[in-house]
Scaffold this motif. Structure first.
Motif, PDB file in Angstrom:
ATOM      1  N   VAL A  47       2.244  -3.990   5.227  1.00  0.00           N
ATOM      2  CA  VAL A  47       2.396  -5.241   4.470  1.00  0.00           C
ATOM      3  C   VAL A  47       3.155  -6.309   5.267  1.00  0.00           C
ATOM      4  N   HIS A  48       3.351  -6.071   6.553  1.00  0.00           N
ATOM      5  CA  HIS A  48       4.090  -7.019   7.392  1.00  0.00           C
ATOM      6  C   HIS A  48       3.183  -7.563   8.484  1.00  0.00           C
ATOM      7  N   ASP A  49       2.974  -8.870   8.476  1.00  0.00           N
ATOM      8  CA  ASP A  49       2.188  -9.518   9.520  1.00  0.00           C
ATOM      9  C   ASP A  49       3.128 -10.250  10.467  1.00  0.00           C
ATOM     10  N   PHE A  50       3.004  -9.974  11.749  1.00  0.00           N
ATOM     11  CA  PHE A  50       3.807 -10.656  12.755  1.00  0.00           C
ATOM     12  C   PHE A  50       3.006 -10.730  14.041  1.00  0.00           C
ATOM     13  N   ALA A  51       3.406 -11.640  14.917  1.00  0.00           N
ATOM     14  CA  ALA A  51       2.581 -11.984  16.070  1.00  0.00           C
ATOM     15  C   ALA A  51       2.642 -10.995  17.218  1.00  0.00           C
ATOM     16  N   TRP A 109      14.878 -10.683   4.377  1.00  0.00           N
ATOM     17  CA  TRP A 109      13.722 -11.579   4.268  1.00  0.00           C
ATOM     18  C   TRP A 109      13.729 -12.596   5.400  1.00  0.00           C
ATOM     19  N   MET A 110      14.923 -13.081   5.761  1.00  0.00           N
ATOM     20  CA  MET A 110      15.013 -14.041   6.854  1.00  0.00           C
ATOM     21  C   MET A 110      14.501 -13.429   8.147  1.00  0.00           C
ATOM     22  N   PHE A 111      14.937 -12.211   8.467  1.00  0.00           N
ATOM     23  CA  PHE A 111      14.480 -11.547   9.690  1.00  0.00           C
ATOM     24  C   PHE A 111      12.970 -11.296   9.646  1.00  0.00           C
ATOM     25  N   LEU A 112      12.473 -10.862   8.491  1.00  0.00           N
ATOM     26  CA  LEU A 112      11.041 -10.595   8.361  1.00  0.00           C
ATOM     27  C   LEU A 112      10.217 -11.862   8.540  1.00  0.00           C
ATOM     28  N   LYS A 113      10.726 -12.963   8.029  1.00  0.00           N
ATOM     29  CA  LYS A 113       9.987 -14.221   8.080  1.00  0.00           C
ATOM     30  C   LYS A 113      10.050 -14.881   9.451  1.00  0.00           C
ATOM     31  N   LYS A 114      11.222 -14.827  10.091  1.00  0.00           N
ATOM     32  CA  LYS A 114      11.431 -15.607  11.301  1.00  0.00           C
ATOM     33  C   LYS A 114      11.280 -14.830  12.598  1.00  0.00           C
ATOM     34  N   SER A 115      11.192 -13.508  12.519  1.00  0.00           N
ATOM     35  CA  SER A 115      11.035 -12.727  13.747  1.00  0.00           C
ATOM     36  C   SER A 115       9.567 -12.443  14.022  1.00  0.00           C
ATOM     37  N   PRO A 116       9.062 -12.786  15.206  1.00  0.00           N
ATOM     38  CA  PRO A 116       7.672 -12.470  15.553  1.00  0.00           C
ATOM     39  C   PRO A 116       7.506 -11.068  16.129  1.00  0.00           C
ATOM     40  N   VAL A 117       8.602 -10.280  16.145  1.00  0.00           N
ATOM     41  CA  VAL A 117       8.544  -8.917  16.679  1.00  0.00           C
ATOM     42  C   VAL A 117       8.850  -7.923  15.563  1.00  0.00           C
ATOM     43  N   MET A 118       8.625  -6.644  15.829  1.00  0.00           N
ATOM     44  CA  MET A 118       8.856  -5.594  14.837  1.00  0.00           C
ATOM     45  C   MET A 118      10.296  -5.600  14.343  1.00  0.00           C
ATOM     46  N   LEU A 119      10.482  -5.184  13.075  1.00  0.00           N
ATOM     47  CA  LEU A 119      11.813  -5.151  12.480  1.00  0.00           C
ATOM     48  C   LEU A 119      12.137  -3.742  12.008  1.00  0.00           C
ATOM     49  N   GLY A 120      13.316  -3.266  12.375  1.00  0.00           N
ATOM     50  CA  GLY A 120      13.800  -1.971  11.914  1.00  0.00           C
ATOM     51  C   GLY A 120      15.072  -2.138  11.095  1.00  0.00           C
ATOM     52  N   THR A 121      15.366  -1.145  10.262  1.00  0.00           N
ATOM     53  CA  THR A 121      16.605  -1.144   9.475  1.00  0.00           C
ATOM     54  C   THR A 121      17.140   0.283   9.384  1.00  0.00           C
ATOM     55  N   GLN A 153      13.027  -1.285   0.896  1.00  0.00           N
ATOM     56  CA  GLN A 153      12.965  -1.912   2.212  1.00  0.00           C
ATOM     57  C   GLN A 153      11.587  -1.767   2.846  1.00  0.00           C
ATOM     58  N   CYS A 154      10.958  -0.614   2.636  1.00  0.00           N
ATOM     59  CA  CYS A 154       9.607  -0.426   3.169  1.00  0.00           C
ATOM     60  C   CYS A 154       8.615  -1.358   2.481  1.00  0.00           C
ATOM     61  N   SER A 155       8.768  -1.547   1.175  1.00  0.00           N
ATOM     62  CA  SER A 155       7.860  -2.429   0.431  1.00  0.00           C
ATOM     63  C   SER A 155       8.033  -3.880   0.852  1.00  0.00           C
ATOM     64  N   GLN A 156       9.230  -4.239   1.363  1.00  0.00           N
ATOM     65  CA  GLN A 156       9.472  -5.597   1.831  1.00  0.00           C
ATOM     66  C   GLN A 156       8.829  -5.872   3.181  1.00  0.00           C
ATOM     67  N   GLY A 157       8.498  -4.813   3.930  1.00  0.00           N
ATOM     68  CA  GLY A 157       7.780  -5.004   5.188  1.00  0.00           C
ATOM     69  C   GLY A 157       8.442  -4.466   6.423  1.00  0.00           C
ATOM     70  N   VAL A 158       9.557  -3.742   6.276  1.00  0.00           N
ATOM     71  CA  VAL A 158      10.240  -3.185   7.450  1.00  0.00           C
ATOM     72  C   VAL A 158       9.293  -2.252   8.212  1.00  0.00           C
ATOM     73  N   ASP A 159       9.274  -2.351   9.544  1.00  0.00           N
ATOM     74  CA  ASP A 159       8.296  -1.621  10.358  1.00  0.00           C
ATOM     75  C   ASP A 159       8.754  -0.226  10.754  1.00  0.00           C
ATOM     76  N   TYR A 160      10.047  -0.032  10.933  1.00  0.00           N
ATOM     77  CA  TYR A 160      10.562   1.311  11.209  1.00  0.00           C
ATOM     78  C   TYR A 160      11.957   1.432  10.637  1.00  0.00           C
ATOM     79  N   ILE A 161      12.321   2.648  10.269  1.00  0.00           N
ATOM     80  CA  ILE A 161      13.638   2.878   9.664  1.00  0.00           C
ATOM     81  C   ILE A 161      14.327   4.043  10.365  1.00  0.00           C
ATOM     82  N   THR A 162      15.633   3.879  10.552  1.00  0.00           N
ATOM     83  CA  THR A 162      16.438   4.991  11.054  1.00  0.00           C
ATOM     84  C   THR A 162      16.913   5.810   9.868  1.00  0.00           C
ATOM     85  N   VAL A 163      16.626   7.093   9.896  1.00  0.00           N
ATOM     86  CA  VAL A 163      17.027   8.015   8.825  1.00  0.00           C
ATOM     87  C   VAL A 163      17.719   9.218   9.456  1.00  0.00           C
ATOM     88  N   HIS A 164      18.885   9.547   8.944  1.00  0.00           N
ATOM     89  CA  HIS A 164      19.706  10.613   9.531  1.00  0.00           C
ATOM     90  C   HIS A 164      19.417  11.936   8.817  1.00  0.00           C
TER      91      HIS A 164
END
Length: 430
Positions: A47-51, A109-121, A153-164
Motif C-alpha cells: 500500500v506504499h508507492d514511492f519512487a 505519515w510525514m516520512f511516508l509522504k516525503k521520502s522517495p525511498v523505503m521506510l522502516g520502523t 504501522q503496516c497498514s499505513q505503508g511501512v516497508d520493513y519492520i524491526t522485530v525482536h
C-alpha cells in the motif's frame, strides 16, 4: 495479494523487480531468482508507492540506511524534515523512523509522504512511547496491543519492520550465564527482556510468530529480525548470548521464508576488527544467506564523536565479507540525538564503506568511477574530478586552484602529475 517472494517463486518478474534492478549489476530476472531463494529482499509495502525502489542482498550494491526520528526530549517535526532532506541529499537508500516523542502517527505519515525511498520502523518504540504518555509501565503491554500496533504501522505503508523475536524466555535466562559488561544495549531488546521478566511469559513475537507472519504477508512487509542481544562493547562480542539469539533468528527466518514473507537479519554492534568477517560468515551460514543488515559495526568503543568514522571502517570490512545493508552511525552516536549535519556525515561515511565493500566484492561496474577519477586526476581535469566524487558539492567547495591555474594549492608548481607530464614531453623530444 501475493508477496514479492511468492511471485518470485512462481517465476513472475514484477514491475518492482524491474525498477529495483535499474542501476544494479544484475538483471531483473536475476533479482527475481535471488528473491525466490531468500538471498535478496525487495522491501515495498503493497500500500506504499514511492519512487526509489531498491533491493537488498547478494550480488547487489551495498545499501545504506539512515535512522531518523524524535525522542521524548526532542520532538520537532520541522527538524526531522530537515534531517530527512539531509539524508536524501547524501544518498541514503532507506530511512528508518525511530521516533519516540511527539505525534508519532503524524511523524510517520510525514516520512511516508516525503521520502522517495523505503521506510522502516521499530513498532514497539511507538507503542512504548504511547504507554509512557498514558502513565503505564512498558511491561504492562499486552500481546494484543503489540500486534495491533504492528498492524497499524503496516497498514499505513511501512516497508520493513524491526522485530525482536529472538529475545525469548530461554535466551533471557541464559543471558545471566554470560558475564557481559553491558547485558543489553538494544532499546527494543531491553523492552522485551523486561516484559518477559515482569510477566513470566514468553515473548509474544516468538510465541505467536505466525500471527506476525499473517500481518507481514498481508501487506508484503519485510521482516528485519532484530538483534536484541547484540554486543554493546567489543569485549562482549561473539559471546553465547549473541550466538544463541542468532540461532533463534535463523529458525524464524526459515519459517518466514517458507510462508512467503521476505526476511533479513540484523547484526552487531560493537565488534573487534578481526572478528567481523567471522560474524558475517556465521550469519550467512546459519541463516541460509539471508540478507544481513549491519548496525555499524564499531571496532572500537572509545571514538565518541567520531563513530561515523569508526563505523565506516567496520562497515567496509563487513560489507567486503558479505554484509548487504549498512545502517549509518553518526558523529552524535552515544552522545545525543543527531542533528542535520550529523545525519549527512553519517550517510556519507556509510556510503564510503558501502562503495569500498562493492569494490572488494568485485561487483561489475563498481570501479568505473574510481577509474574515471584516476584519469581526471592524471589530466588535471578539475570538473571531471568533481563529477567523479562521491560528494561533488564538498569537493567543489574545498578545491583551491594554484596561481598557475592548473594545479591545486597543496603542491602548486611542485605537482607530481605536472612534473610527470613534463618528463614525458622531454622523453618524446629525445
Amino acid at each position: 495479494m501475493k508477496t514479492q517472494l511468492q511471485k518470485a517463486r512462481a517465476g513472475v518478474v514484477t514491475p518492482e523487480m524491474h525498477t529495483a534492478a535499474e542501476g544494479e549489476p544484475i538483471s531483473a530476472e536475476d533479482l527475481c531468482s535471488l528473491i525466490a531463494r531468500g538471498r535478496a529482499v525487495l522491501p515495498k509495502n503493497a500500500v506504499h508507492d514511492f519512487a526509489s525502489i531498491k533491493a537488498i542482498g547478494e550480488g547487489l550494491k551495498t545499501k545504506v540506511n539512515a535512522n531518523l526520528g524524535t525522542s521524548g526530549e526532542c520532538a520537532d517535526m520541522a527538524a526531522e524534515e530537515k534531517k530527512l532532506a539531509a539524508a536524501l541529499r547524501a544518498g541514503a537508500d532507506s530511512i528508518m523512523d525511530l521516533s519516540t516523542g511527539g505525534d508519532l502517527d503524524q511523524l510517520r505519515w510525514m516520512f511516508l509522504k516525503k521520502s522517495p525511498v523505503m521506510l522502516g520502523t521499530v513498532p514497539i518504540y511507538g507503542l512504548a512511547a504511547k504507554m509512557l504518555r498514558h502513565g503505564r509501565p512498558m511491561h504492562d503491554i499486552t500481546p494484543e496491543e503489540l500486534f495491533r500496533e504492528i498492524e497499524l504501522q503496516c497498514s499505513q505503508g511501512v516497508d520493513y519492520i524491526t522485530v525482536h523475536c529472538g529475545i525469548t524466555t530461554q535466551s533471557v535466562q541464559r543471558l545471566e550465564h554470560f558475564k557481559r559488561i553491558m547485558p543489553c544495549v538494544s532499546r527494543g531488546g531491553s523492552m522485551h527482556m523486561q516484559w518477559i521478566r515482569a510477566n513470566g511469559q514468553e515473548n509474544p513475537l516468538y510465541q505467536d510468530f505466525d500471527a506476525l507472519l499473517d500481518i507481514a504477508e498481508k501487506y508484503d512487509v519485510t521482516l528485519s529480525l532484530g538483534d536484541g542481544f547484540r554486543p554493546g562493547c567489543i569485549e562482549d562480542s561473539l559471546d553465547g548470548a549473541q550466538v544463541e539469539e542468532l540461532m533463534i533468528l535463523a529458525e524464524l527466518a526459515g519459517r518466514a521464508f517458507e510462508r512467503g514473507v521476505q526476511v533479513m537479519i540484523e547484526g552487531p554492534g560493537h565488534v573487534p576488527l578481526n572478528e567481523i568477517k567471522t560474524q558475517i560468515q556465521l550469519q550467512k551460514k546459519l541463516c541460509r544467506n539471508a540478507p544481513f543488515y549491519i548496525l555499524g559495526p564499531l571496532p572500537t568503543d572509545i571514538a565518541a564523536g567520531y563513530d561515523h568514522i569508526t563505523s565506516s571502517i567496520g562497515g567496509a570490512v563487513a560489507g567486503a565479507a558479505g554484509a548487504d545493508f549498512l545502517c549509518y552511525v553518526t558523529p552524535a552516536e552515544h552522545l545525543a540525538l543527531p542533528a542535520e549535519d550529523d545525519v549527512y556525515q553519517g550517510v556519507m561515511a556509510a556510503r564510503i564503506a558501502g562503495h569500498i565493500a562493492d569494490l572488494s566484492k568485485g561487483l561489475p561496474g563498481a570501479a568505473d568511477k574510481d577509474r574515471q577519477m584516476a584519469h581526471c586526476r592524471q589530466t588535471l581535469d578539475w570538473e571531471g574530478m568533481i563529477k567523479s566524487a562521491l560528494d561533488p558539492d564538498l569537493v567543489r567547495s574545498r578545491m583551491q586552484i594554484a596561481e598557475d591555474g592548473r594545479t591545486c594549492s597543496m603542491c602548486g608548481k611542485l605537482c607530481a602529475v605536472k612534473t610527470s607530464e613534463e618528463t614525458q614531453a622531454l622523453q618524446a623530444e629525445s
